[in-house]
Design an enzyme around this catalytic site. Sequence first.
Site, PDB file in Angstrom:
ATOM      1  N   LYS A  82       0.849  -1.176   0.000  1.00 36.71           N
ATOM      2  CA  LYS A  82       0.000   0.000   0.000  1.00 36.71           C
ATOM      3  C   LYS A  82       0.896   1.240   0.000  1.00 36.71           C
ATOM      4  O   LYS A  82       1.525   1.574   1.001  1.00 36.71           O
ATOM      5  CB  LYS A  82      -0.937  -0.012   1.211  1.00 36.71           C
ATOM      6  CG  LYS A  82      -2.009  -1.093   1.115  1.00 36.71           C
ATOM      7  CD  LYS A  82      -2.860  -0.921  -0.129  1.00 36.71           C
ATOM      8  CE  LYS A  82      -3.873  -2.014  -0.322  1.00 36.71           C
ATOM      9  NZ  LYS A  82      -4.660  -1.844  -1.552  1.00 36.71           N
TER      10      LYS A  82
ATOM     11  N   ASP B  43       0.581  -0.651  -4.990  1.00 43.16           N
ATOM     12  CA  ASP B  43      -0.804  -0.199  -5.179  1.00 43.16           C
ATOM     13  C   ASP B  43      -0.985   1.180  -4.555  1.00 43.16           C
ATOM     14  O   ASP B  43      -1.016   1.322  -3.329  1.00 43.16           O
ATOM     15  CB  ASP B  43      -1.760  -1.204  -4.537  1.00 43.16           C
ATOM     16  CG  ASP B  43      -3.220  -0.848  -4.766  1.00 43.16           C
ATOM     17  OD1 ASP B  43      -3.493   0.110  -5.519  1.00 43.16           O
ATOM     18  OD2 ASP B  43      -4.097  -1.520  -4.189  1.00 43.16           O
TER      19      ASP B  43
ATOM     20  N   GLU C  56      -0.160  -0.381  -9.624  1.00 46.58           N
ATOM     21  CA  GLU C  56      -1.616  -0.497  -9.579  1.00 46.58           C
ATOM     22  C   GLU C  56      -2.279   0.840  -9.264  1.00 46.58           C
ATOM     23  O   GLU C  56      -1.902   1.520  -8.302  1.00 46.58           O
ATOM     24  CB  GLU C  56      -2.043  -1.540  -8.542  1.00 46.58           C
ATOM     25  CG  GLU C  56      -3.555  -1.717  -8.456  1.00 46.58           C
ATOM     26  CD  GLU C  56      -3.994  -2.935  -7.654  1.00 46.58           C
ATOM     27  OE1 GLU C  56      -5.219  -3.113  -7.475  1.00 46.58           O
ATOM     28  OE2 GLU C  56      -3.122  -3.711  -7.211  1.00 46.58           O
TER      29      GLU C  56
ATOM     30  N   ASP D   2      -7.892  -0.813 -11.002  1.00 44.23           N
ATOM     31  CA  ASP D   2      -8.859  -1.295 -10.013  1.00 44.23           C
ATOM     32  C   ASP D   2     -10.046  -0.350  -9.913  1.00 44.23           C
ATOM     33  O   ASP D   2     -11.113  -0.583 -10.495  1.00 44.23           O
ATOM     34  CB  ASP D   2      -8.175  -1.450  -8.651  1.00 44.23           C
ATOM     35  CG  ASP D   2      -9.123  -1.912  -7.545  1.00 44.23           C
ATOM     36  OD1 ASP D   2     -10.321  -2.156  -7.814  1.00 44.23           O
ATOM     37  OD2 ASP D   2      -8.667  -2.035  -6.396  1.00 44.23           O
TER      38      ASP D   2
ATOM     39  N   LYS E 117     -13.599  -6.674  -8.146  1.00 46.04           N
ATOM     40  CA  LYS E 117     -14.124  -6.790  -6.787  1.00 46.04           C
ATOM     41  C   LYS E 117     -15.619  -7.110  -6.884  1.00 46.04           C
ATOM     42  O   LYS E 117     -16.379  -6.407  -7.554  1.00 46.04           O
ATOM     43  CB  LYS E 117     -13.898  -5.507  -6.002  1.00 46.04           C
ATOM     44  CG  LYS E 117     -12.443  -5.293  -5.598  1.00 46.04           C
ATOM     45  CD  LYS E 117     -12.283  -4.031  -4.786  1.00 46.04           C
ATOM     46  CE  LYS E 117     -10.929  -3.993  -4.088  1.00 46.04           C
ATOM     47  NZ  LYS E 117      -9.802  -3.866  -5.006  1.00 46.04           N
TER      48      LYS E 117
END
Length: 367
Positions: free
Chosen positions: A165, A193, A218, A241, A265
């Site tokens: 992250k 990400d 990402e 995403d 997701k």
Amino acid sequence: MKITQINVHQVDLPLKEGSYNWSDGKSVKTFDSTVVAVKTDTGVVGYGEVCPLGSFYLPSYAMGVRTGLKQLGPDLLGENPLEIYKLNQTMDYLLKGHPYVKSAIDVACWDILGKVTKQPVCTLLGGRFGDKLQLYRAISQDEPAAMTEKVLKYKREGYTKFQLKVGGNPNEDIERIKCVRKALESSDTLVADANTGWLPHEAIRICNAVADLDVYIEQPCVTYSECLQVRNHTNKPFILDETVDDIHSLIQAKNDHAADVVNLKISKLGGLTKAKQARDLCVSLGIAMCVEDTWGSDIVTAAIMHLYHSTPEKYRFSATDFNSYNTVSIAAGGPQRVNGYTEASTGIGLGIEPYMDVINKPVMVIE
């Protein structure tokens, strides 16, 4: 078969690490999850779960799930839960947008379909590809040394894929990526990400600074056009995403060559029905996938693994076991990790049974 009652439960999911931190200082200590029980006139009950990643990740929030179900639920009474595509059309007609609200209902209907046909949901979604599923571990944002220590801890537990992250201070993010990549083996997979946390110039600078490292990038920026700008300035493999949230955005990403991998997701798309549609399109278009959800516990994790295990192996980039991040287990039969791998349940339906003393009495009964 008809839906006769919908019970809505609320359950808190505290985290083993104490908090989950990502871009721009966002952080959650306890997730608010909603569990739905869809009851039928034959006595068969299906379960679904949805758990937004706080109120500042996607346009969704925990109370919104339950508010939406209060609006939507009464009009679903009398519908046939086995006619899942028709039920999705009905939900979209009754409530425009808000796919995350509909997700748990959709998943519960797949659970019912599996129980009625005596098949695992994985079989109904297309069949089981391979014996086991390799998992990734999301590494909460922290100082570079602390993140490296966590990666090595999870590597000892069998993980070989890691999602860092980032999306904070660019200098610190460069150091995070470099420190972790140095600690990993060449065969390990690393994803940085940013969760929309970088401006385009920052993302391009970071990509250039780690140009010699094996790392995926990402969702660097907020908008699709900004991400495409970064994509066109780097040769790093690219994952989208947040900006891929329906079939139309998926097709656009393919046409623009905007991503090598997309993150599907389940609740972002509106449930297993639409996630399956996106998954099948990705397979047809030759796009690899991360299959997961925003957050959740055993029921969400079960749904993820049924969709992931029914995906051809060459298109499976990653998935994660959310139930292992939490201190609370809410259902028996949830997928369990063994040395960095798991599998979809071979039981009927989702293969789970909620612990009623954990999910507590329903906060709402629709009948």
